[in-house]
Write an enzyme that holds these catalytic residues in place. Structure first.
Site, PDB file in Angstrom:
ATOM      1  N   TRP A  33      23.921   1.664 -13.679  1.00 48.96           N
ATOM      2  CA  TRP A  33      23.255   1.701 -14.802  1.00 48.96           C
ATOM      3  C   TRP A  33      23.707   0.754 -16.054  1.00 48.96           C
ATOM      4  O   TRP A  33      22.952   0.647 -17.051  1.00 48.96           O
ATOM      5  CB  TRP A  33      23.053   3.188 -15.475  1.00 48.96           C
ATOM      6  CG  TRP A  33      24.489   3.604 -15.540  1.00 48.96           C
ATOM      7  CD1 TRP A  33      25.330   3.552 -16.586  1.00 48.96           C
ATOM      8  CD2 TRP A  33      25.063   4.672 -14.785  1.00 48.96           C
ATOM      9  NE1 TRP A  33      26.486   4.411 -16.410  1.00 48.96           N
ATOM     10  CE2 TRP A  33      26.351   4.938 -15.301  1.00 48.96           C
ATOM     11  CE3 TRP A  33      24.726   4.988 -13.398  1.00 48.96           C
ATOM     12  CZ2 TRP A  33      27.303   5.988 -14.637  1.00 48.96           C
ATOM     13  CZ3 TRP A  33      25.571   5.823 -12.676  1.00 48.96           C
ATOM     14  CH2 TRP A  33      26.733   6.349 -13.348  1.00 48.96           C
ATOM     15  N   ARG A  34      24.764  -0.073 -15.753  1.00 50.51           N
ATOM     16  CA  ARG A  34      25.063  -1.082 -16.563  1.00 50.51           C
ATOM     17  C   ARG A  34      24.681  -2.230 -16.060  1.00 50.51           C
ATOM     18  O   ARG A  34      24.794  -3.539 -17.020  1.00 50.51           O
ATOM     19  CB  ARG A  34      26.747  -1.096 -16.644  1.00 50.51           C
ATOM     20  CG  ARG A  34      27.151   0.117 -17.403  1.00 50.51           C
ATOM     21  CD  ARG A  34      28.493  -0.053 -17.651  1.00 50.51           C
ATOM     22  NE  ARG A  34      29.087   1.201 -18.603  1.00 50.51           N
ATOM     23  CZ  ARG A  34      30.242   1.737 -18.514  1.00 50.51           C
ATOM     24  NH1 ARG A  34      31.274   1.171 -17.843  1.00 50.51           N
ATOM     25  NH2 ARG A  34      30.475   2.806 -19.279  1.00 50.51           N
ATOM     26  N   GLU A  39      21.434   8.324 -18.461  1.00 47.12           N
ATOM     27  CA  GLU A  39      22.129   9.039 -19.568  1.00 47.12           C
ATOM     28  C   GLU A  39      21.720  10.712 -19.483  1.00 47.12           C
ATOM     29  O   GLU A  39      22.417  11.496 -19.830  1.00 47.12           O
ATOM     30  CB  GLU A  39      21.427   8.665 -21.003  1.00 47.12           C
ATOM     31  CG  GLU A  39      21.995   7.335 -21.507  1.00 47.12           C
ATOM     32  CD  GLU A  39      23.424   7.341 -21.484  1.00 47.12           C
ATOM     33  OE1 GLU A  39      23.930   8.247 -21.779  1.00 47.12           O
ATOM     34  OE2 GLU A  39      23.915   6.223 -21.362  1.00 47.12           O
ATOM     35  N   GLN A  64      27.026  16.318 -19.226  1.00 48.15           N
ATOM     36  CA  GLN A  64      27.731  17.468 -18.734  1.00 48.15           C
ATOM     37  C   GLN A  64      27.885  17.113 -17.252  1.00 48.15           C
ATOM     38  O   GLN A  64      28.233  18.250 -16.567  1.00 48.15           O
ATOM     39  CB  GLN A  64      26.980  18.755 -18.965  1.00 48.15           C
ATOM     40  CG  GLN A  64      27.083  19.175 -20.328  1.00 48.15           C
ATOM     41  CD  GLN A  64      25.819  19.992 -20.831  1.00 48.15           C
ATOM     42  OE1 GLN A  64      24.785  19.708 -20.579  1.00 48.15           O
ATOM     43  NE2 GLN A  64      26.186  20.984 -21.740  1.00 48.15           N
ATOM     44  N   THR A  65      28.019  15.931 -16.800  1.00 46.49           N
ATOM     45  CA  THR A  65      28.254  15.584 -15.254  1.00 46.49           C
ATOM     46  C   THR A  65      29.156  14.675 -15.237  1.00 46.49           C
ATOM     47  O   THR A  65      28.959  13.399 -15.935  1.00 46.49           O
ATOM     48  CB  THR A  65      26.838  15.389 -14.550  1.00 46.49           C
ATOM     49  OG1 THR A  65      25.985  16.426 -15.038  1.00 46.49           O
ATOM     50  CG2 THR A  65      27.330  15.557 -13.211  1.00 46.49           C
ATOM     51  N   GLY A  93      22.890  20.397 -11.268  1.00 46.18           N
ATOM     52  CA  GLY A  93      23.084  21.512 -12.117  1.00 46.18           C
ATOM     53  C   GLY A  93      22.275  21.169 -13.466  1.00 46.18           C
ATOM     54  O   GLY A  93      21.519  20.221 -13.673  1.00 46.18           O
ATOM     55  N   TYR A  94      22.265  22.411 -14.466  1.00 46.23           N
ATOM     56  CA  TYR A  94      21.587  22.278 -15.830  1.00 46.23           C
ATOM     57  C   TYR A  94      20.104  21.633 -15.440  1.00 46.23           C
ATOM     58  O   TYR A  94      19.693  20.528 -15.949  1.00 46.23           O
ATOM     59  CB  TYR A  94      22.630  21.441 -16.696  1.00 46.23           C
ATOM     60  CG  TYR A  94      23.816  21.717 -17.077  1.00 46.23           C
ATOM     61  CD1 TYR A  94      24.186  22.503 -18.335  1.00 46.23           C
ATOM     62  CD2 TYR A  94      24.824  21.081 -16.300  1.00 46.23           C
ATOM     63  CE1 TYR A  94      25.451  23.010 -18.152  1.00 46.23           C
ATOM     64  CE2 TYR A  94      26.173  21.366 -16.662  1.00 46.23           C
ATOM     65  CZ  TYR A  94      26.329  22.366 -17.644  1.00 46.23           C
ATOM     66  OH  TYR A  94      27.534  22.983 -17.863  1.00 46.23           O
ATOM     67  N   TYR A 116      21.377  12.279 -29.068  1.00 45.21           N
ATOM     68  CA  TYR A 116      22.497  11.545 -28.281  1.00 45.21           C
ATOM     69  C   TYR A 116      21.617  10.636 -27.302  1.00 45.21           C
ATOM     70  O   TYR A 116      21.729   9.449 -27.352  1.00 45.21           O
ATOM     71  CB  TYR A 116      23.272  12.450 -27.477  1.00 45.21           C
ATOM     72  CG  TYR A 116      24.128  11.693 -26.534  1.00 45.21           C
ATOM     73  CD1 TYR A 116      25.125  10.864 -26.898  1.00 45.21           C
ATOM     74  CD2 TYR A 116      23.504  11.427 -25.104  1.00 45.21           C
ATOM     75  CE1 TYR A 116      25.780   9.874 -26.000  1.00 45.21           C
ATOM     76  CE2 TYR A 116      23.896  10.567 -24.200  1.00 45.21           C
ATOM     77  CZ  TYR A 116      25.293   9.957 -24.522  1.00 45.21           C
ATOM     78  OH  TYR A 116      25.596   8.867 -23.671  1.00 45.21           O
ATOM     79  N   ASP A 123      28.772  11.789 -28.248  1.00 42.62           N
ATOM     80  CA  ASP A 123      28.937  12.675 -27.091  1.00 42.62           C
ATOM     81  C   ASP A 123      30.481  13.100 -27.098  1.00 42.62           C
ATOM     82  O   ASP A 123      31.235  12.836 -27.971  1.00 42.62           O
ATOM     83  CB  ASP A 123      28.756  11.757 -25.595  1.00 42.62           C
ATOM     84  CG  ASP A 123      29.791  10.823 -25.298  1.00 42.62           C
ATOM     85  OD1 ASP A 123      30.640  10.619 -26.243  1.00 42.62           O
ATOM     86  OD2 ASP A 123      29.716  10.418 -24.290  1.00 42.62           O
ATOM     87  N   CYS A 125      41.344   6.919 -24.098  1.00 45.12           N
ATOM     88  CA  CYS A 125      41.592   8.308 -25.027  1.00 45.12           C
ATOM     89  C   CYS A 125      41.183   9.700 -24.366  1.00 45.12           C
ATOM     90  O   CYS A 125      40.353  10.133 -24.626  1.00 45.12           O
ATOM     91  CB  CYS A 125      40.757   8.025 -26.229  1.00 45.12           C
ATOM     92  SG  CYS A 125      41.221   9.013 -27.458  1.00 45.12           S
TER      93      CYS A 125
HETATM   94 FE1  SF4 Z   1      42.869   7.618 -28.693  1.00 43.63          FE
HETATM   95 FE2  SF4 Z   1      45.384   7.220 -28.448  1.00 43.63          FE
HETATM   96 FE3  SF4 Z   1      43.653   5.452 -28.925  1.00 43.63          FE
HETATM   97 FE4  SF4 Z   1      44.258   7.060 -30.950  1.00 43.63          FE
HETATM   98  S1  SF4 Z   1      45.649   5.549 -29.998  1.00 43.63           S
HETATM   99  S2  SF4 Z   1      42.146   6.375 -30.223  1.00 43.63           S
HETATM  100  S3  SF4 Z   1      44.668   9.000 -29.528  1.00 43.63           S
HETATM  101  S4  SF4 Z   1      44.067   6.481 -27.173  1.00 43.63           S
END
Ligand code: SF4
Length: 356
Positions: A26-27, A39, A44-45, A83-84, A122, A140, A193
């Protein structure tokens, strides 16, 4: 965040995204229909699960027109396992509206999109920014977690948190490449993250992150405690001629609406599975059954509950009256019949026996 810092943040996200994004189907497109489908599937998947469905879906329904013309049962079948199911029912309904009211073009204004079933903030933001390059902030689960950490907002990652983070996100979304920026944030949440053990040392915006500065990124957001309600249910395998099995269609609205499942229902407190099955079949189908041997036990998870399915062979006594929500289905027809994952698991268990 000051203007200069905001610009540095945005540039860092865009550069990182261009150098690190995964090559996902999809990119490779700017087709609003294809982006919309991806999207909706991704809500949720996981990406891994969606990959199996996305290409197949676009082969079957390559345009909004083809989806609008499809039968609901085929659409549900194509979605089975994701699902959903409310998502796919809205997708189908909305495709028809887009064909009828918008000349088969996905609208590019938030006002028009807002009126379409399934288009919440969203999806509107994602379609506008990714397909049409229109500046729009989105939140999200990944983006919520990133900004709670960046701003060191403590608490659970629930929608109510968005009022603390959305003004900042809104200021950061650039006029140019808003789609790449939004996707960059989502990708950062998926790859760096992460909810557990974020890879802060590889993060392009660690210099902007308050949680990292304070060393509290592992405790933001606070984990949610999910208490799943346990449900015990019984299902009957009633065999007809030529190996056909009796299936019942769920009501047209509510959970798993319109899908085909084995007849049965919930076990009441103090009731044995056999007694519950006799009662359910009598109430639901108006016939008596003799409950035979156990076929299998299946456990299935839904968002809010965990279902333990006890499955028994049953022999019907008396004549079954024809009803539109009952159908004798042969093994080879199961591939065309949309069913909840619990019933699909049972079909897989039954397969070798039925094909003998
Ligand atoms: Fe997330 Fe760590 Fe980047 Fe902060 S530094 S946004 S906690 S990955």
């Amino acid at each position: 965040m000051a203007k200069e810092l905001a610009r540095a943040f945005t540039t860092a996200i865009l550069d990182w995204y261009r150098n690190n994004k995964r090559d996902l189907p999809w990119r490779r497109t700017r087709d609003p229909y294809k982006i919309w489908v991806s999207e909706v599937m991704l809500q949720q998947t996981t990406v891994k699960a969606v990959l199996q469905y996305y290409k197949k879906w676009l082969k079957q329904y390559p345009s909004v027109q083809s989806l609008a013309e499809a039968e609901q049962e085929d659409v549900l079948k194509a979605w089975q396992g994701l699902g959903y199911y409310g998502r796919v029912r809205n997708l189908h309904k909305t495709a028809k509206i887009i064909v009828n009211d918008f000349n088969a073009r996905i609208p590019n204004s938030p006002e028009d999109l807002k009126k379409l079933p399934g288009f919440g903030p969203y999806t509107i933001g994602a379609v506008l920014s990714i397909a049409y390059d229109i500046r729009n902030p989105i939140v999200d689960a990944n983006i919520r977690r990133i900004f709670m950490r960046l701003l060191a907002v403590r608490g659970k990652a629930v929608q109510g948190m968005d009022r603390h983070i959305l003004p900042t996100i809104d200021r950061l979304v650039p006029q140019r490449y808003p789609g790449d920026f939004n996707q960059g944030l989502m990708e950062l949440g998926a790859l760096i993250c992460r909810s557990r053990e974020p890879l802060c040392n590889q993060c392009p915006v660690k210099g902007h992150c308050k949680a990292f500065e304070k060393g509290i990124q592992e405790v933001i957001p606070q984990p949610k405690t999910v208490l799943l309600k346990k449900v015990r249910a019984v299902l009957a395998i009633i065999r007809g001629s030529k190996g056909a099995l009796l299936m019942q269609r769920r009501p047209p609205t509510g959970l798993l609406a319109g899908m085909w499942e084995f007849p049965g229902g919930k076990i009441k407190t103090g009731e044995s599975p056999q007694k519950a099955l006799e009662r359910e079949i009598r109430e639901e189908l108006g016939i008596r059954v003799v409950v035979g041997k156990k076929v299998c036990d299946v456990v299935h998870y839904y968002t809010k509950f965990k279902v333990f399915l006890n499955v028994f062979e049953c022999k019907s006594i008396g004549e079954l009256k024809a009803r539109s929500n009952l159908r004798w289905i042969k093994t080879q027809e199961f591939t065309r019949c949309p069913m909840p994952s619990g019933s699909a698991k049972i079909v897989n268990i039954l397969k070798p026996k039925s094909t003998k």
